[in-house]
Design an enzyme around this catalytic site. Structure first.
Site, PDB file in Angstrom:
ATOM      1  N   MET A   1       1.002  -1.143   0.024  1.00 41.79           N
ATOM      2  CA  MET A   1       0.027  -0.126   0.039  1.00 41.79           C
ATOM      3  C   MET A   1       0.815   0.941  -0.179  1.00 41.79           C
ATOM      4  O   MET A   1       1.909   1.499   0.628  1.00 41.79           O
ATOM      5  CB  MET A   1      -0.884   0.036   1.048  1.00 41.79           C
ATOM      6  CG  MET A   1      -1.976  -0.953   1.208  1.00 41.79           C
ATOM      7  SD  MET A   1      -3.214  -0.737  -0.012  1.00 41.79           S
ATOM      8  CE  MET A   1      -4.130  -2.073   0.248  1.00 41.79           C
ATOM      9  N   CYS A   2       0.431   2.276  -0.715  1.00 43.85           N
ATOM     10  CA  CYS A   2       0.917   3.583  -0.743  1.00 43.85           C
ATOM     11  C   CYS A   2       0.348   4.604   0.198  1.00 43.85           C
ATOM     12  O   CYS A   2      -0.705   4.140   0.848  1.00 43.85           O
ATOM     13  CB  CYS A   2       1.179   4.024  -2.038  1.00 43.85           C
ATOM     14  SG  CYS A   2       1.873   3.054  -3.378  1.00 43.85           S
ATOM     15  N   ARG A   3       1.033   5.790   0.140  1.00 50.29           N
ATOM     16  CA  ARG A   3       0.256   6.797   0.911  1.00 50.29           C
ATOM     17  C   ARG A   3       0.171   8.074  -0.055  1.00 50.29           C
ATOM     18  O   ARG A   3       1.248   8.157  -0.848  1.00 50.29           O
ATOM     19  CB  ARG A   3       0.917   7.310   2.205  1.00 50.29           C
ATOM     20  CG  ARG A   3       0.914   6.163   3.362  1.00 50.29           C
ATOM     21  CD  ARG A   3      -0.062   5.909   4.030  1.00 50.29           C
ATOM     22  NE  ARG A   3      -1.038   5.063   3.169  1.00 50.29           N
ATOM     23  CZ  ARG A   3      -2.110   4.332   3.863  1.00 50.29           C
ATOM     24  NH1 ARG A   3      -2.644   5.080   4.988  1.00 50.29           N
ATOM     25  NH2 ARG A   3      -2.908   3.701   3.174  1.00 50.29           N
TER      26      ARG A   3
ATOM     27  N   ASN B   1      -3.556   4.404  -4.301  1.00 45.54           N
ATOM     28  CA  ASN B   1      -3.176   3.523  -3.137  1.00 45.54           C
ATOM     29  C   ASN B   1      -3.947   2.404  -3.275  1.00 45.54           C
ATOM     30  O   ASN B   1      -5.236   2.622  -3.029  1.00 45.54           O
ATOM     31  CB  ASN B   1      -3.410   4.437  -2.075  1.00 45.54           C
ATOM     32  CG  ASN B   1      -3.293   3.753  -0.741  1.00 45.54           C
ATOM     33  OD1 ASN B   1      -2.494   2.548  -0.577  1.00 45.54           O
ATOM     34  ND2 ASN B   1      -4.138   3.949   0.301  1.00 45.54           N
TER      35      ASN B   1
END
Length: 262
Positions: free
Chosen positions: A1-3, A116
């Site tokens: 997961m990204c932000r 995301n």
């Protein structure tokens, strides 16, 4: 997961968004609070911004280093001023290379986008079905191999094929296509996106199986009057509002906010 993060409002120095908040993207890269997968966002980062006076294609700056390791970012972000900014810190899917082509935001013409989320087993599931739906121009615009960029290509291809379609309707149509493909190929996905053309923000909080990743928005905070912020996690203490699951959020040029179910 990204932000991820998006900003629309009065022009501000970008460091006020990226590095100065107590829970900035820099902090979220090594100490995220609400990630549903992964521990760090250390596989590169990127920022995209629009010129505050001219209607020209947006600018981007990307690096494969963790955002905390980029010695140029502090000076660069103090220099840049913009009224529309998107940014992302990356947590790469295992097996995906860490290179600039896979760093966000993605850009095509006036459109910027950050994502995301993920498509489950992307190379074995929706990689080919998505590519088969793209026009030649959209297909050739893909420079990397991420699920994120393929979702972005679906979006821009939808806009190209329907010039009168709004950005919000194009994102809704893209997510509908993704949902149908996920059902057809029995594949899970999550798709928190923030998209802009420099005049508006359109965001989604969407998933078809797993817990939907977090997404918040904030308007007219004392630190950022006449502005809207959207972020995976609140950047600082304030009246942040959680986007409902399976919803689409639109922020117009005059900062009118509308939320609709997907």
């Amino acid at each position: 997961m990204c932000r991820l993060m998006g900003y629309l409002g009065l022009p501000v120095q970008v460091d006020r968004l990226l590095t100065k908040p107590e829970h900035s993207l820099v902090v979220q890269s090594y100490q995220p609070r609400e990630m549903t997968a992964g521990l760090l966002n250390a596989d590169g980062f990127g920022i995209g911004w629009y010129h505050p006076q001219q209607t020209v294609e947006p600018f981007t700056y990307k690096n494969t280093l963790p955002i905390w390791s980029d010695v140029n970012l502090a000076s660069l972000s103090r220099y840049i001023e913009s009224g529309c900014v998107l940014a992302n810190v990356r947590s790469a899917t295992p097996g995906q290379p860490i290179d600039l082509s896979n760093c966000q935001p993605f850009q095509r013409g006036l459109i910027l986008g950050v994502h995301n989320g993920y498509i489950e087993n992307f190379r074995q599931t929706l990689y080919r079905p998505i590519r088969e739906r793209l026009s030649d121009a959209a297909y050739q615009s893909i420079g990397g191999g991420t699920d994120s960029e393929h979702i972005f290509a679906l979006l821009t291809d939808t806009l190209d094929a329907n010039p009168t379609l709004s950005l919000a309707d194009a994102l809704h149509k893209t997510l509908t296509t993704l949902s149908h493909l996920g059902q057809q190929y029995q594949t899970g996905f999550s798709a928190n996106l923030v998209i802009s053309d420099g005049q508006q923000l359109v965001a989604s909080r969407c998933a078809n199986r797993s817990t939907t990743p977090s997404l918040y928005w904030l308007r007219d905070d004392p630190l950022f009057p006449q502005a809207v912020l959207i972020a995976s996690e609140p950047l600082f203490a304030g009246n942040w509002i959680a986007c409902p699951e399976h919803s689409l959020l639109t922020v117009s040029h005059d900062l009118d906010i509308q939320s609709h179910p997907i």
